[in-house]
Design a protein around this motif. Structure first.
Motif, PDB file in Angstrom:
ATOM      1  N   ARG A 190     -15.790   2.954   5.435  1.00 21.61           N
ATOM      2  CA  ARG A 190     -14.704   2.889   4.273  1.00 21.61           C
ATOM      3  C   ARG A 190     -15.348   3.073   2.909  1.00 21.61           C
ATOM      4  N   ARG A 227      -3.857   0.815  -2.990  1.00 17.88           N
ATOM      5  CA  ARG A 227      -3.750  -0.735  -2.772  1.00 17.88           C
ATOM      6  C   ARG A 227      -3.123  -1.287  -3.901  1.00 17.88           C
ATOM      7  N   THR A 257     -14.019   2.557  -0.952  1.00 15.20           N
ATOM      8  CA  THR A 257     -13.174   1.947  -1.755  1.00 15.20           C
ATOM      9  C   THR A 257     -13.553   1.939  -3.276  1.00 15.20           C
ATOM     10  N   ALA A 263      -6.914  -0.686  -5.909  1.00 17.04           N
ATOM     11  CA  ALA A 263      -7.908   0.113  -5.311  1.00 17.04           C
ATOM     12  C   ALA A 263      -7.401   1.204  -4.401  1.00 17.04           C
ATOM     13  N   HIS A 264      -8.090   2.250  -4.510  1.00 15.12           N
ATOM     14  CA  HIS A 264      -8.161   3.412  -3.927  1.00 15.12           C
ATOM     15  C   HIS A 264      -9.015   3.233  -2.641  1.00 15.12           C
ATOM     16  N   ASP A 265      -8.485   3.329  -1.729  1.00 15.40           N
ATOM     17  CA  ASP A 265      -9.191   2.847  -0.180  1.00 15.40           C
ATOM     18  C   ASP A 265      -9.139   3.861   0.802  1.00 15.40           C
ATOM     19  N   THR A 266     -10.114   4.492   1.263  1.00 18.45           N
ATOM     20  CA  THR A 266     -10.198   5.357   2.338  1.00 18.45           C
ATOM     21  C   THR A 266     -11.175   5.018   3.546  1.00 18.45           C
ATOM     22  N   VAL A 282     -12.449   0.008  -6.687  1.00 21.65           N
ATOM     23  CA  VAL A 282     -11.630  -1.081  -7.203  1.00 21.65           C
ATOM     24  C   VAL A 282     -11.885  -1.099  -8.640  1.00 21.65           C
ATOM     25  N   SER A 331       0.848  -1.319   0.010  1.00 25.56           N
ATOM     26  CA  SER A 331      -0.155   0.085   0.104  1.00 25.56           C
ATOM     27  C   SER A 331       0.913   1.270   0.021  1.00 25.56           C
ATOM     28  N   GLU A 338      -5.848   6.875   3.892  1.00 26.01           N
ATOM     29  CA  GLU A 338      -6.136   6.715   2.597  1.00 26.01           C
ATOM     30  C   GLU A 338      -4.810   5.931   2.110  1.00 26.01           C
TER      31      GLU A 338
END
Length: 244
Positions: free
Chosen positions: A199, A110, A201, A118-121, A203, A78, A107
Motif C-alpha cells: 500500500r 479517503r 498512501t 488521504a490518497h490511498d493505493t 496523507v 471513500s 485506489e
C-alpha cells in the motif's frame, strides 16, 4: 467528546469543575493531557476548543484507517478512483511474486467528515483478491472486505513513514497548496508469513498526527541509514550518535 457534546464550544475550567464535581487541579491535569494529545487547542486570549480537523493514529500496531476514523467519531467515506486487475513488476517484487503476476489494485481518495484526508493505493495478489472486484468501497474497509470475501486476514506487517511533496495530481485530489508537504506511508501487510498487501498512501499533514508511546523496555526503532558526516580531517566519522 466522543459523543459530540463539545462541538459548539469547549467548557471553561470553572464549568468543568462544577459539572464533574472534581477539583480544579484534576480539571487542569485532564486539559493538559488533552492538549498534549492534540485533542484540544488552547490559545492565549481565546477559549479552548476541540481540534476537529486533526486525526490521531497510534504507531506500532496493525490498524485500519476506516476503523480508526469511525472510532474517533469521524465520518469516513471513500471515492473509488480505480478498482481493477493490473500488473506491475516492482509491486510484484514487494509481494514476493513473479514480475508479471496479476494484481488487484484499489485506489481511493479517503474523506474524513467530507474533506480529503488521504490518497490511498493498495495492491494485492489477484489469486486471493479477485472477489474484491465486486465490492463497494464507498464506506467500508479493505481489511473487512478481504476477510469477508477472500477469507484472508492481515495479521501484521511493517510501515515506513516520511515527509513527502505530493505530485500535481495528488495535491489536487487532497486540496493541498503547491509545494505543501504531506506524509507518505508505505505498508507491506502480511497474513501470517505471506505478503498479501502493498500500500502507498499520501496523507495530509495538517489533518493527521502519528502518536507513539514508549517505555524503557520498548523495542528499538529501526532507523534508515544515512550518509556518515565528514570528520574535520575530511574522512567519514565512525562515531555513532549518542542515545537521548
Amino acid at each position: 467528546m466522543a459523543a459530540g457534546a463539545f462541538t459548539d464550544e469547549f467548557p471553561a475550567e470553572h464549568r468543568l469543575t462544577g459539572e464533574y464535581a472534581v477539583s480544579r487541579h484534576t480539571v487542569r491535569e485532564a486539559l493538559r493531557k488533552l492538549r498534549a494529545d492534540g485533542l484540544v487547542i488552547a490559545e492565549r486570549g481565546r477559549a479552548s476548543r476541540l481540534d476537529t480537523r486533526r486525526i490521531q493514529q497510534p504507531l506500532g500496531s496493525l490498524y485500519s484507517l476506516f476503523r480508526e476514523l469511525e472510532g474517533q467519531g469521524v465520518e469516513q467515506r471513500s471515492e473509488v478512483l480505480r478498482l481493477e486487475r493490473t500488473a506491475d513488476g516492482t509491486i510484484a517484487g514487494h509481494l514476493g511474486l513473479v514480475p508479471d503476476a496479476p494484481l488487484v489494485v484499489l485506489e481511493r481518495l479517503r474523506l474524513a467528515d467530507g474533506e480529503p484526508l488521504a490518497h490511498d493505493t493498495a495492491y494485492l495478489p489477484a489469486e486471493i483478491a479477485e472477489p474484491l472486484l465486486e465490492a463497494d468501497f464507498g464506506h467500508t474497509s479493505l481489511y473487512g472486505e478481504l476477510s469477508r470475501r477472500c477469507s484472508v486476514k492481515v495479521t501484521g506487517g511493517r510501515e515506513r513513514i516520511q515527509p513527502f511533496l505530493p505530485d500535481v495530481r495528488q495535491a489536487w485530489l487532497l486540496g493541498l497548496a503547491d509545494r505543501e508537504a504531506a506524509f507518505a506511508i508505505e505498508r507491506l501487510g502480511r497474513a501470517g508469513e505471506r505478503p498479501v498487501e502493498w500500500r502507498e498512501t499520501v496523507v495530509r499533514g495538517d489533518r493527521f498526527t502519528f502518536v507513539a508511546e514508549w517505555s524503557d523496555d520498548s523495542r528499538n526503532v529501526a532507523l534508515a541509514p544515512r550518509a556518515a558526516a565528514p570528520s574535520p580531517d575530511g574522512y567519514p566519522s565512525s562515531a555513532s550518535c549518542p542515545s537521548a
